[in-house]
Design a protein around this motif. Structure first.
Motif, PDB file in Angstrom:
ATOM      1  N   PHE A  87      13.829  13.349  43.150  1.00 39.28           N
ATOM      2  CA  PHE A  87      14.728  13.505  42.060  1.00 39.28           C
ATOM      3  C   PHE A  87      14.543  14.319  41.042  1.00 39.28           C
ATOM      4  O   PHE A  87      15.438  15.138  40.548  1.00 39.28           O
ATOM      5  N   GLN A  88      13.295  14.477  40.700  1.00 37.46           N
ATOM      6  CA  GLN A  88      13.047  15.432  39.702  1.00 37.46           C
ATOM      7  C   GLN A  88      13.199  16.671  40.097  1.00 37.46           C
ATOM      8  O   GLN A  88      13.997  17.556  39.592  1.00 37.46           O
ATOM      9  N   ALA A  89      12.912  17.068  41.519  1.00 40.71           N
ATOM     10  CA  ALA A  89      13.112  18.299  42.022  1.00 40.71           C
ATOM     11  C   ALA A  89      14.634  18.613  42.615  1.00 40.71           C
ATOM     12  O   ALA A  89      15.072  19.787  42.655  1.00 40.71           O
ATOM     13  N   GLY A  90      15.423  17.646  42.173  1.00 40.25           N
ATOM     14  CA  GLY A  90      17.031  17.763  42.503  1.00 40.25           C
ATOM     15  C   GLY A  90      17.402  17.837  43.877  1.00 40.25           C
ATOM     16  O   GLY A  90      18.297  18.399  44.426  1.00 40.25           O
ATOM     17  N   LEU A  91      16.194  17.256  44.541  1.00 34.58           N
ATOM     18  CA  LEU A  91      16.384  17.180  46.128  1.00 34.58           C
ATOM     19  C   LEU A  91      17.174  15.749  46.216  1.00 34.58           C
ATOM     20  O   LEU A  91      16.960  14.834  45.528  1.00 34.58           O
ATOM     21  N   GLN A 102      27.858   8.881  39.385  1.00 35.37           N
ATOM     22  CA  GLN A 102      27.457   8.761  38.078  1.00 35.37           C
ATOM     23  C   GLN A 102      26.443  10.096  37.906  1.00 35.37           C
ATOM     24  O   GLN A 102      26.579  10.951  37.035  1.00 35.37           O
ATOM     25  N   LEU A 103      25.205  10.209  38.669  1.00 37.72           N
ATOM     26  CA  LEU A 103      24.512  11.272  38.451  1.00 37.72           C
ATOM     27  C   LEU A 103      25.030  12.507  38.892  1.00 37.72           C
ATOM     28  O   LEU A 103      24.554  13.733  38.265  1.00 37.72           O
ATOM     29  N   ARG A 104      25.671  12.622  39.890  1.00 40.79           N
ATOM     30  CA  ARG A 104      26.286  13.797  40.498  1.00 40.79           C
ATOM     31  C   ARG A 104      27.064  14.405  39.434  1.00 40.79           C
ATOM     32  O   ARG A 104      27.105  15.593  38.912  1.00 40.79           O
ATOM     33  N   ALA A 105      28.058  13.704  38.594  1.00 38.07           N
ATOM     34  CA  ALA A 105      29.057  14.009  37.609  1.00 38.07           C
ATOM     35  C   ALA A 105      27.962  14.789  36.458  1.00 38.07           C
ATOM     36  O   ALA A 105      28.249  15.685  35.938  1.00 38.07           O
ATOM     37  N   LEU A 106      26.892  13.920  36.170  1.00 40.49           N
ATOM     38  CA  LEU A 106      25.987  14.537  34.954  1.00 40.49           C
ATOM     39  C   LEU A 106      25.474  15.927  35.283  1.00 40.49           C
ATOM     40  O   LEU A 106      25.290  16.566  34.593  1.00 40.49           O
ATOM     41  N   ARG A 107      24.996  15.915  36.525  1.00 38.49           N
ATOM     42  CA  ARG A 107      24.300  16.923  37.072  1.00 38.49           C
ATOM     43  C   ARG A 107      25.035  18.322  36.787  1.00 38.49           C
ATOM     44  O   ARG A 107      24.727  19.444  36.441  1.00 38.49           O
ATOM     45  N   LEU A 108      26.477  17.967  37.443  1.00 35.80           N
ATOM     46  CA  LEU A 108      27.362  19.175  37.282  1.00 35.80           C
ATOM     47  C   LEU A 108      27.631  19.746  35.985  1.00 35.80           C
ATOM     48  O   LEU A 108      27.870  20.779  35.766  1.00 35.80           O
ATOM     49  N   GLN A 109      27.936  18.592  35.091  1.00 35.13           N
ATOM     50  CA  GLN A 109      28.249  18.871  33.713  1.00 35.13           C
ATOM     51  C   GLN A 109      27.016  19.751  33.236  1.00 35.13           C
ATOM     52  O   GLN A 109      27.421  20.564  32.518  1.00 35.13           O
ATOM     53  N   ALA A 110      25.765  19.225  33.296  1.00 34.48           N
ATOM     54  CA  ALA A 110      24.604  19.925  32.925  1.00 34.48           C
ATOM     55  C   ALA A 110      24.710  21.345  33.298  1.00 34.48           C
ATOM     56  O   ALA A 110      24.223  22.225  32.524  1.00 34.48           O
ATOM     57  N   ARG A 111      25.186  21.876  34.457  1.00 34.37           N
ATOM     58  CA  ARG A 111      25.300  23.289  34.977  1.00 34.37           C
ATOM     59  C   ARG A 111      26.723  23.794  34.616  1.00 34.37           C
ATOM     60  O   ARG A 111      26.815  24.826  35.074  1.00 34.37           O
ATOM     61  N   GLY A 112      27.447  23.234  33.748  1.00 35.98           N
ATOM     62  CA  GLY A 112      28.782  23.662  33.363  1.00 35.98           C
ATOM     63  C   GLY A 112      29.945  23.704  34.294  1.00 35.98           C
ATOM     64  O   GLY A 112      30.879  24.628  34.253  1.00 35.98           O
ATOM     65  N   VAL A 113      29.719  22.781  35.183  1.00 36.56           N
ATOM     66  CA  VAL A 113      30.956  22.738  36.307  1.00 36.56           C
ATOM     67  C   VAL A 113      31.481  21.554  35.982  1.00 36.56           C
ATOM     68  O   VAL A 113      31.109  20.491  35.845  1.00 36.56           O
ATOM     69  N   SER A 114      32.985  21.595  36.221  1.00 38.16           N
ATOM     70  CA  SER A 114      33.599  20.258  36.026  1.00 38.16           C
ATOM     71  C   SER A 114      33.434  19.213  37.245  1.00 38.16           C
ATOM     72  O   SER A 114      33.470  19.580  38.426  1.00 38.16           O
TER      73      SER A 114
END
Lengths: 243, 392
Positions: B113-117, B149-161
């Motif tokens: 999870f931490q590694a983004g895998l 929910q996590l997917r959305a958060l991760r994308l937003q953190a990378r500046g992607v809608s």
């Protein structure tokens, strides 16, 4: 007056009745006497219009049993063999149903049933349901039912079957009374003694044919026998099965 | 005419005193359907309603590896509990049906999870177990929601809608009305109505024909100055009376029974008020003559009471067959189908319960064709009753 003129009736291959003729006069008791299966019941069934004859004619009170069946039924009271009652109805209701179907109603019907209750001594069980009645009680109710409309012609199929001595005696007295009132009574029986004791005229039937007929005295004379039973045996052995 | 009513009256009285006839006409026939129906619907409602509200217990192996996920499940109506055994035990338990579903969290869940895998969880479930399906689906739904929910958060953190990953959105639009859904179940009502009507007249029809002959009361009856047709029509009319009585009791029982069942909880509303009872009676009543005539005709063919019971018992299944066909093929009302008795009553009655407009033309065709057929069978029965073979 019942006139039977050469009636015949067959069921499939069995010729139950072949060319039976006789007459039953008013004010007399006529007995159809014969062994079991001789065709007595079939003859009576034709007369009380339940079966149609294949040939011949029969008239009751001058009316044809085939072409004028409804009028014949009005002037006739029939008690078929083993007449069934409605077990859930009281004796009174059983009799009243037949009275109504004969067109009686209201006080006239009630009066008539009262009379017949007296005549046949039904008082003690007239208001009880007929379920569980003894054979004697059932026969008396069935007879009351057949007589409710005061018919001129009374047809009884084996009326004393299953009755004890006292009930048979009472029934005989009643039949004699019906005769004395001028009615035409026709009954069937396979019991020689009964017919001898009761009937003014005997029609001996065997194999669907009339073997002999006449008053008891006539029959005795014709066969030169003093014992009616001998007459009966000789008469029925005279008619064989035709090929 | 008077003799006809004498016959009707006698048959009514005679059978009213027979406990078996009365019980079948007034009790078993009319009340069995509504009762069964009320119980059935209650059970369905209890199941579906309570299942939504009750928290689902969810055994978890390795809960310590994903505290956030456990927290999410807690908040979403799951009672998370630690599974005492290992994964093999869990498999056995699910297979044996002791638990519906077990969640197994990978020991390396946190690291990946931490590694983004992609981090792995296992849902141990039995796809063939119908009862467990609901809880399995809820668990899977919750996991999908967590993942989304996590997917959305991760994308937003990378500046992607997050919308980039949602090219197609599906919205379910359910157009069936609440009453329409209820009618699916309520369509069974016509079946019970027809069955109750036939049951109501069954014993009288047998008693008046085969019973009369077996008792030996038929022969003296035929020596009376009454035509056989009058006798038979009287018997059929008496049968009709009992069938109508059964129909009324059944309709009223349904109206009362359904008022106690809270169909609203299922998102349905049953339309079974006094108006439906009244109109329903008018729509169903013509079937009575046909049913009575059919039962009488068949019963007068038979020699004994028992034989009649067998054949008439089979016969009363026949009018329910078109309803089965209609249910399987989901036929739409048409003028032609309105000429088919029992099917037309079913279609009209179902429309009535569904609160849909009942086409007066269709109703007229149904009433007339059913009555005509009933009269025809009555006529056939009287023809048969004139036969000499009737005496047996």
């Amino acid at each position: 007056m019942i006139e039977v003129d050469g009636i015949s009736k067959r069921f499939g291959k069995v010729e139950a009745v072949r060319s039976v003729s006789f007459a039953a006069e008013d004010g007399r008791i006529t007995g159809l006497l014969g062994p079991n299966g001789a065709g007595k019941s079939t003859t009576l069934r034709v007369l009380y219009t339940v079966l149609k004859p294949d040939g011949g004619r029969a008239r009751i009170g001058g009316r044809d049993v085939v072409t004028d069946a409804l009028a014949v039924r009005r002037s006739m009271g029939a008690m078929p063999h083993g007449a069934g009652l409605y077990p859930q109805l009281t004796a009174w209701e059983n009799i009243a149903y037949y009275g109504r179907l004969h067109g009686l109603a209201g006080p006239a019907l009630a009066r008539r049933i009262d009379d017949i209750t007296q005549l046949l001594n039904l008082g003690e069980f007239i208001d009880r349901r007929t379920k569980g009645f003894s054979q004697g009680q059932r026969t008396r109710v069935a007879l009351a039912r057949a007589l409710v409309h005061d018919p001129q012609h009374v047809l009884l199929d084996e009326p004393t079957n299953g009755l004890d001595v006292m009930a048979t005696r009472a029934l005989r007295q009643l039949i004699l009374r019906l005769r004395d009132q001028g009615r035409c009574v026709l009954l069937s029986s396979h019991v020689m003694q009964e017919v001898a004791a009761l009937c003014d005229c005997i029609v001996i039937v065997a194999h669907g044919q009339v073997a002999a007929s006449g008053t008891p005295d006539e029959l005795r004379r014709r066969y030169a026998e003093t014992d009616l039973e001998e007459v009966f045996v000789r008469a029925i052995s005279g008619v064989g099965e035709r090929p | 005419m008077k003799t006809l009513w004498t016959v009707v009256g006698k048959e009514l009285l005679d059978n009213a005193r027979d406990r078996r006839t009365l019980a079948s006409a007034l009790l078993f026939g009319p009340l069995f359907g509504p009762l069964l129906f009320a119980v059935l619907i209650s059970v369905v409602i209890q199941q579906s309603v309570s299942d939504i509200e009750r928290p689902v217990s969810l055994p978890v192996i390795g809960a310590e590896h994903a505290p956030n996920l456990i927290g999410f499940l807690d908040r979403n109506g799951f009672e998370v509990e630690d599974w005492s055994g290992d994964a093999a035990d869990a498999r056995d338990a699910v297979q044996a049906g002791r638990v519906d579903v077990v969640l197994v969290i990978d020991p390396v869940f946190g690291e990946r999870f931490q590694a983004g895998l992609p981090a792995r969880v296992q849902l141990i479930q039995d796809a063939s177990a119908q009862r467990a399906a609901r809880n399995v689906n809820r668990a899977r739904g919750a996991l999908n929601a967590y993942s989304a929910q996590l997917r959305a958060l991760r994308l937003q953190a990378r500046g992607v809608s997050p919308d980039v990953l949602r090219p197609v959105v599906i919205d379910d639009v359910d157009v069936s009305t609440a009453t329409g859904r209820a009618a699916l179940l309520l369509g069974m009502i016509t079946y019970f109505l027809l069955a109750a009507m036939l049951m109501g007249g069954l014993y009288l029809a047998i008693d008046a024909t085969a019973g009369e002959r077996e008792r030996g009361s038929l022969e003296p009856l035929l020596t009376l100055p009454v035509t056989r047709s009058t006798l038979l029509v009287g018997k059929i009319l008496a049968t009709c009376c009992y069938m109508l009585l059964s129909l009324v009791i059944t309709l009223v029982a349904f109206a009362i029974g359904l008022s106690f069942v809270s169909l609203e909880e299922l998102g349905m509303s049953a339309n079974f008020g006094p108006q439906v009872v009244g109109l329903g009676f008018l729509l169903m009543a013509p079937f009575v003559l046909l049913g009575a005539a059919l039962m009488t005709l068949v019963a007068s063919f038979t020699k004994t009471y028992k034989e009649a019971q067998t054949y008439v018992g089979v016969l009363i299944v026949v009018p329910t067959l078109p309803i089965l066909f209609a249910a399987f093929l989901s036929v739409k009302p048409s003028a032609l189908l309105m000429a088919v008795p029992s099917l037309s009553q079913h279609l009209l009655m179902t429309a009535l319960i569904r609160n849909e407009p009942v086409d007066p033309g269709h109703a007229a065709i149904s009433v007339v064709s059913t009555l005509v057929l009933g009269a025809l069978v009555t006529w056939l029965a009287t023809l048969f009753y004139r036969r000499e073979g009737l005496m047996g």
